[in-house]
Design a protein around this motif. Structure first.
Motif, PDB file in Angstrom:
ATOM      1  N   LEU A 138       0.904  -1.301   0.058  1.00  0.00           N
ATOM      2  CA  LEU A 138       0.012  -0.017  -0.088  1.00  0.00           C
ATOM      3  C   LEU A 138       0.894   1.223  -0.165  1.00  0.00           C
ATOM      4  N   ALA A 139       1.864   1.086   0.819  1.00  0.00           N
ATOM      5  CA  ALA A 139       2.879   2.156   0.848  1.00  0.00           C
ATOM      6  C   ALA A 139       3.305   2.670  -0.677  1.00  0.00           C
ATOM      7  N   ARG A 140       3.817   1.462  -1.374  1.00  0.00           N
ATOM      8  CA  ARG A 140       4.419   1.846  -2.547  1.00  0.00           C
ATOM      9  C   ARG A 140       3.350   2.462  -3.715  1.00  0.00           C
ATOM     10  N   TYR A 141       1.852   1.899  -3.679  1.00  0.00           N
ATOM     11  CA  TYR A 141       1.042   2.216  -4.352  1.00  0.00           C
ATOM     12  C   TYR A 141       0.524   3.765  -3.995  1.00  0.00           C
ATOM     13  N   ARG A 142       0.859   4.142  -2.993  1.00  0.00           N
ATOM     14  CA  ARG A 142       0.529   5.578  -2.333  1.00  0.00           C
ATOM     15  C   ARG A 142       1.597   6.559  -3.220  1.00  0.00           C
ATOM     16  N   GLU A 143       2.700   6.147  -3.125  1.00  0.00           N
ATOM     17  CA  GLU A 143       3.901   7.034  -3.656  1.00  0.00           C
ATOM     18  C   GLU A 143       3.454   6.898  -5.037  1.00  0.00           C
ATOM     19  N   GLN A 144       3.147   5.924  -5.809  1.00  0.00           N
ATOM     20  CA  GLN A 144       2.863   6.012  -7.275  1.00  0.00           C
ATOM     21  C   GLN A 144       1.736   6.827  -7.690  1.00  0.00           C
ATOM     22  N   ILE A 145       0.789   6.720  -6.844  1.00  0.00           N
ATOM     23  CA  ILE A 145      -0.360   7.494  -7.026  1.00  0.00           C
ATOM     24  C   ILE A 145       0.034   9.108  -6.823  1.00  0.00           C
ATOM     25  N   LYS A 146       0.925   9.439  -5.897  1.00  0.00           N
ATOM     26  CA  LYS A 146       1.185  10.848  -5.976  1.00  0.00           C
ATOM     27  C   LYS A 146       2.039  11.221  -7.226  1.00  0.00           C
ATOM     28  N   LYS A 147       2.931  10.315  -7.752  1.00  0.00           N
ATOM     29  CA  LYS A 147       3.860  10.878  -8.961  1.00  0.00           C
ATOM     30  C   LYS A 147       2.978  10.765 -10.088  1.00  0.00           C
ATOM     31  N   THR A 148       2.011  10.036 -10.100  1.00  0.00           N
ATOM     32  CA  THR A 148       1.237   9.711 -11.558  1.00  0.00           C
ATOM     33  C   THR A 148       0.225  11.032 -11.742  1.00  0.00           C
ATOM     34  N   ARG A 149      -0.297  11.249 -12.888  1.00  0.00           N
ATOM     35  CA  ARG A 149      -1.223  12.472 -12.965  1.00  0.00           C
ATOM     36  C   ARG A 149      -2.400  11.750 -13.144  1.00  0.00           C
ATOM     37  N   PRO A 150      -3.496  12.795 -12.760  1.00  0.00           N
ATOM     38  CA  PRO A 150      -4.712  12.048 -13.098  1.00  0.00           C
ATOM     39  C   PRO A 150      -5.102  11.599 -14.245  1.00  0.00           C
ATOM     40  N   GLY A 151      -5.758  10.542 -14.268  1.00  0.00           N
ATOM     41  CA  GLY A 151      -6.318   9.761 -15.639  1.00  0.00           C
ATOM     42  C   GLY A 151      -6.268   8.342 -15.551  1.00  0.00           C
ATOM     43  N   PRO A 152      -6.264   7.771 -16.483  1.00  0.00           N
ATOM     44  CA  PRO A 152      -6.462   6.088 -16.266  1.00  0.00           C
ATOM     45  C   PRO A 152      -5.535   5.437 -15.888  1.00  0.00           C
ATOM     46  N   ALA A 153      -4.193   5.965 -15.803  1.00  0.00           N
ATOM     47  CA  ALA A 153      -2.969   5.144 -15.053  1.00  0.00           C
ATOM     48  C   ALA A 153      -3.291   5.361 -13.546  1.00  0.00           C
ATOM     49  N   GLN A 154      -3.585   6.520 -13.243  1.00  0.00           N
ATOM     50  CA  GLN A 154      -3.842   6.642 -11.696  1.00  0.00           C
ATOM     51  C   GLN A 154      -4.818   6.031 -11.295  1.00  0.00           C
ATOM     52  N   GLU A 155      -5.953   5.821 -11.892  1.00  0.00           N
ATOM     53  CA  GLU A 155      -7.131   5.077 -11.546  1.00  0.00           C
ATOM     54  C   GLU A 155      -6.942   3.742 -11.424  1.00  0.00           C
ATOM     55  N   GLY A 156      -6.091   3.127 -12.305  1.00  0.00           N
ATOM     56  CA  GLY A 156      -5.792   1.691 -12.058  1.00  0.00           C
ATOM     57  C   GLY A 156      -4.783   1.552 -10.834  1.00  0.00           C
ATOM     58  N   LEU A 157      -4.120   2.399 -10.544  1.00  0.00           N
ATOM     59  CA  LEU A 157      -3.151   2.428  -9.271  1.00  0.00           C
ATOM     60  C   LEU A 157      -4.276   2.490  -8.157  1.00  0.00           C
ATOM     61  N   LYS A 158      -5.073   3.128  -8.067  1.00  0.00           N
ATOM     62  CA  LYS A 158      -6.257   3.350  -7.000  1.00  0.00           C
ATOM     63  C   LYS A 158      -6.971   1.904  -6.931  1.00  0.00           C
ATOM     64  N   ALA A 159      -7.291   1.444  -7.967  1.00  0.00           N
ATOM     65  CA  ALA A 159      -8.055   0.136  -7.876  1.00  0.00           C
ATOM     66  C   ALA A 159      -6.969  -0.798  -6.993  1.00  0.00           C
ATOM     67  N   ARG A 160      -6.088  -1.116  -7.474  1.00  0.00           N
ATOM     68  CA  ARG A 160      -5.005  -2.002  -7.078  1.00  0.00           C
ATOM     69  C   ARG A 160      -4.946  -1.726  -5.495  1.00  0.00           C
ATOM     70  N   ALA A 161      -4.741  -0.306  -5.440  1.00  0.00           N
ATOM     71  CA  ALA A 161      -4.578  -0.188  -3.817  1.00  0.00           C
ATOM     72  C   ALA A 161      -5.886  -0.465  -3.073  1.00  0.00           C
ATOM     73  N   MET A 162      -6.987  -0.531  -3.547  1.00  0.00           N
ATOM     74  CA  MET A 162      -8.252  -0.515  -2.952  1.00  0.00           C
ATOM     75  C   MET A 162      -8.382  -2.051  -2.690  1.00  0.00           C
ATOM     76  N   ARG A 163      -7.820  -2.934  -3.650  1.00  0.00           N
ATOM     77  CA  ARG A 163      -7.845  -4.389  -3.476  1.00  0.00           C
ATOM     78  C   ARG A 163      -6.883  -4.773  -2.037  1.00  0.00           C
ATOM     79  N   VAL A 164      -5.735  -4.247  -2.481  1.00  0.00           N
ATOM     80  CA  VAL A 164      -4.829  -4.500  -1.169  1.00  0.00           C
ATOM     81  C   VAL A 164      -5.434  -4.255   0.224  1.00  0.00           C
ATOM     82  N   LEU A 165      -6.042  -2.667  -0.048  1.00  0.00           N
ATOM     83  CA  LEU A 165      -6.491  -2.372   1.416  1.00  0.00           C
ATOM     84  C   LEU A 165      -7.638  -3.470   1.874  1.00  0.00           C
ATOM     85  N   LYS A 166      -8.547  -4.093   0.769  1.00  0.00           N
ATOM     86  CA  LYS A 166      -9.711  -4.830   1.481  1.00  0.00           C
ATOM     87  C   LYS A 166      -9.030  -6.118   1.992  1.00  0.00           C
ATOM     88  N   GLN A 167      -7.895  -6.651   1.181  1.00  0.00           N
ATOM     89  CA  GLN A 167      -7.242  -7.930   1.832  1.00  0.00           C
ATOM     90  C   GLN A 167      -6.511  -7.634   3.247  1.00  0.00           C
TER      91      GLN A 167
END
Length: 237
Positions: free
Chosen positions: A42-71
């Protein structure tokens, strides 16, 4: 017969409370390790989301982070459940140990009770009372013997104490009177020598310096004590 019906299998003994508690603790440690890995992801996805511009790439990172957070939440729920089970097992183990201690205490009390009953059969209260009475009688006899041995042979038994006290008071009065008269009690004063000259009416002794009659010019010699010297006779041949 064993071939037809089959051999009876030996059942394993049921697990003890300590075994179950150890197994649950191992499962809890495994779940904790998984949660730590998910936290790092989750810490790695958070850093990647901060560095990524808003868009499909950032949304994909957020979805992965949500899946890890549910686990992570699922594992945290399992860990809490395991901790509750461990707590319950600890309470049961504590109660079991308490029962075992109570059983050992009861066994020790029963053994001590049996031993005391056997000892009390040899000790009787009546014997103790009789022994105490005999000891008191012996002490009374011993005191009488000591008083008898310490009795004086010259002192009569029919002495009146009031009469002795009267004599003592009279003696103290006499001693006080003598002290007031002379300043020193009579029994402490020195003995006086009797005056023999006064009793015999003798004249006083000469002093050794008698008056010379008139007309005598020669003076008789005197010795060292003031007495006249005696003339010595000379022997002539």
């Amino acid at each position: 017969m064993n071939r037809i019906f089959g051999a009876k299998k030996n059942k394993d003994p049921p697990p003890s409370i300590q075994d179950a508690s150890d197994r649950i603790n191992k499962r809890g440690e495994s779940v904790d390790d998984k949660i730590k890995k998910l936290d790092a992801e989750l810490a790695r996805y958070r850093e990647q989301i901060k560095k990524t511009r808003p868009g499909p790439a950032q949304e994909g990172l957020k979805a992965r982070a949500m899946r890890v957070l549910k686990q992570k939440r699922m594992y945290e729920g399992q860990r809490d459940m395991l901790y509750n089970q461990t707590f319950n097992l600890d309470q049961v183990a504590f109660a079991s140990e308490g029962i075992k201690d109570a059983q050992q205490t009861m066994s020790a009390l029963k053994s001590a009770n049996k031993e005391l009953k056997g000892m009390m059969k040899t000790v009787k209260i009546q014997d103790i009372d009789n022994l105490q009475d005999e000891m008191m009688d012996l002490m009374d006899v011993s005191n009488e013997v000591q008083e008898t041995l310490g009795r004086s042979y010259n002192v009569p038994d029919d002495i009146d104490e009031d009469e002795l006290m009267g004599e003592l008071d009279a003696l103290e009065a006499d001693m006080g009177f003598e002290t007031e008269a002379d300043g020193v009690p009579s029994y402490l004063q020195p003995d006086k020598e009797p005056d023999l000259d006064g009793e015999l009416n003798l004249p006083p002794a000469p002093t050794g310096h008698a008056a010379q009659p008139a007309g005598r010019s020669n003076v008789q010699a005197e010795d060292e004590l003031g007495l006249p010297t005696v003339p010595r006779a000379s022997i002539r041949g």
